[in-house]
Design a protein around this motif. Structure first.
Motif, PDB file in Angstrom:
ATOM      1  N   ILE A 206      34.433  41.385  42.105  1.00  0.00           N
ATOM      2  CA  ILE A 206      34.183  41.961  40.785  1.00  0.00           C
ATOM      3  C   ILE A 206      33.830  43.435  40.976  1.00  0.00           C
ATOM      4  CG2 ILE A 206      32.565  41.904  38.824  1.00  0.00           C
ATOM      5  CD1 ILE A 206      32.627  38.826  39.145  1.00  0.00           C
ATOM      6  N   ASP A 209      35.872  48.981  38.004  1.00  0.00           N
ATOM      7  CA  ASP A 209      37.171  49.397  37.468  1.00  0.00           C
ATOM      8  C   ASP A 209      38.189  48.275  37.443  1.00  0.00           C
ATOM      9  OD1 ASP A 209      36.766  49.594  40.195  1.00  0.00           O
ATOM     10  OD2 ASP A 209      37.638  51.573  40.429  1.00  0.00           O
ATOM     11  N   ASN A 211      38.863  43.868  38.529  1.00  0.00           N
ATOM     12  CA  ASN A 211      38.410  42.590  39.087  1.00  0.00           C
ATOM     13  C   ASN A 211      39.536  41.995  39.917  1.00  0.00           C
ATOM     14  OD1 ASN A 211      35.932  42.746  37.897  1.00  0.00           O
ATOM     15  ND2 ASN A 211      36.442  41.409  36.177  1.00  0.00           N
TER      16      ASN A 211
END
Ligand SMILES: *[C@@H]1O[C@H](CO)[C@@H](O)[C@H](O)[C@H]1NC(C)=O
Ligand SMILES: *[C@@H]1O[C@H](CO)[C@@H](O)[C@H](O)[C@H]1NC(C)=O
Ligand SMILES: *[C@@H]1O[C@H](CO)[C@@H](O)[C@H](O)[C@H]1NC(C)=O
Length: 366
Positions: A206, A209, A211
């Motif tokens: 995570i 910007d 994931n």
């Protein structure tokens, strides 16, 4: 004459090797905030000696390093953890690295309330410019840090916050969170995190910007306290497992592969024969008061070198020796068997001398 000498020479050589390696492992350190340069954690090569179950008796033969625990944000001598020093031990088996942490502390466990239970974290340097201070030390503010702007400041963190973890059971990477593709652990909160500074801290996979959905929690671990009695295994209904406030020692055991499949600089990678950088943190609910995230003790005020050691000469010559012994015994056995067979064949051939040679087609069943 010479042959009878050989074993005693070998024994003397082995003894010397053992003494030398014993010396090299005497590295119990004291840590003040002017870090002693001799303080390090040695992960020796040992195969098949520890089970990750929270019980540390299998670590008896491994030397540890001791660290005084001082508040991480205010490393003042008289605010140190009153329970005693933290002992850190490490080994690797060529594919995984193992850690054992041990610290005295009265039993504290409140089910579901992680902040009223002790907690531990390990932090490792990933980026070459990642400082111990400020978890990597990227200057970007929350909201503006990205993998680009904080490049070189990555640190890898394992945090075990045990409010829902049953003693002696294994937590960490599990099929559900790993399928979700992040470093979480919904069962025991033994999570795999990375950070660039204390405000830019994320579960593996995570990010601010983007994931990624293919990260893993690569850690496993368990906890135990010396006042716990039931060795056959606890279940959740046994909580709080022991009487609050009992004197004793907390044990934490962790394992992780030396290398992981991370491709985003979210995991530290360990190399046999090289030195990594480590820090250790400990939270304790002093006086039954819940701790806060920043309120933790640290075993040092800078990175601690972690040697992922090559197999030592002593263990090599030992394994060479035993394999030589086994090979010799086996070849001796083979030659005895071969001798017996040849005697038998000789006897059998001489008994059947009178039988004339016959082409195989001509033999018929009577
Ligand atoms: C680390 O810092 C040095 C000096 O500021 C810089 O030259 C180097 O590129 C940085 N390394 C990384 C991986 O960003
Ligand atoms: C990534 O996942 C987190 C937690 O699930 C979420 O809060 C965040 O908005 C996501 N970010 C992106 C860029 O999708
Ligand atoms: C035996 O020892 C030699 C050097 O002393 C080493 O190169 C070799 O790998 C060892 N063999 C085993 C099986 O450990």
């Amino acid at each position: 004459m010479e042959r009878s000498f050989a074993p005693s020479l070998l024994a003397i050589a082995l003894l010397f090797a053992a003494i030398l390696s014993g010396r090299a492992h005497e590295h119990h350190g004291d840590s003040s905030c002017e870090m002693d340069p001799n303080v390090r954690v040695l992960a020796e090569y040992r195969q098949g000696v520890v089970t990750v179950d929270g019980h540390v008796d299998d670590w008896d033969g491994v030397d540890g390093s001791e660290f005084e625990l001082r508040p991480a944000l205010d490393p003042d001598e008289d605010k140190k953890y009153q329970g005693g020093k933290l002992t850190v031990k490490a080994i690797h088996d060529g594919s995984n690295i193992y850690f054992a942490l041990q610290v005295d502390g009265e039993y504290a466990y409140t089910k579901g309330e992680s902040k009223q239970c002790p907690s531990v974290a390990l932090m490792f340097q990933i980026g070459e410019n990642a400082s111990y201070d400020s978890m990597g030390g990227c200057a970007d503010l929350p909201g503006s840090c990205t993998s680009q702007s904080c490049q070189g400041h990555g640190v890898d963190i394992m945090h075990f916050s045990m409010g829902t973890a049953i003693p002696g059971r294994l937590y960490g990477g599990n099929i559900i969170d790993n399928t979700a593709g992040n470093g979480g652990d919904r069962f025991g909160h033994l999570v795999d995190i990375y950070a660039w500074n204390p405000h830019c801290r994320y579960l593996d996979g995570i990010g601010p910007d983007v994931n990624y959905t293919n990260a893993l929690n690569d850690w496993h671990g368990a906890w135990w306290h010396s006042s716990l009695m039931l060795h056959s295994g606890y279940i959740e209904e046994n909580s709080p497992y022991a009487t609050q406030g009992q004197k004793g020692t907390y044990y934490f055991e962790f394992s992780r592969p030396l290398r992981t499949m991370d491709r985003f600089q979210q995991d530290a990678q360990f190399t046999i024969g090289q030195v990594s950088k480590l820090a250790v943190a400990f939270w304790y609910p002093t006086g039954g008061q819940p701790w806060s995230k920043s309120q933790h003790y640290s075993g040092s005020c800078n990175w601690i070198p972690l040697d992922v050691a090559l197999p030592s000469q002593a263990s090599l010559s030992h394994s060479n020796n035993s394999s030589w012994d086994a090979a010799t015994a086996f070849s001796l056995l083979l030659s005895v068997v071969a001798f017996c067979i040849s005697v038998f064949i000789g006897y059998w051939v001489s008994k059947r001398k009178e039988v004339p040679f016959m082409p195989i087609e001509m033999t018929s069943v009577r």
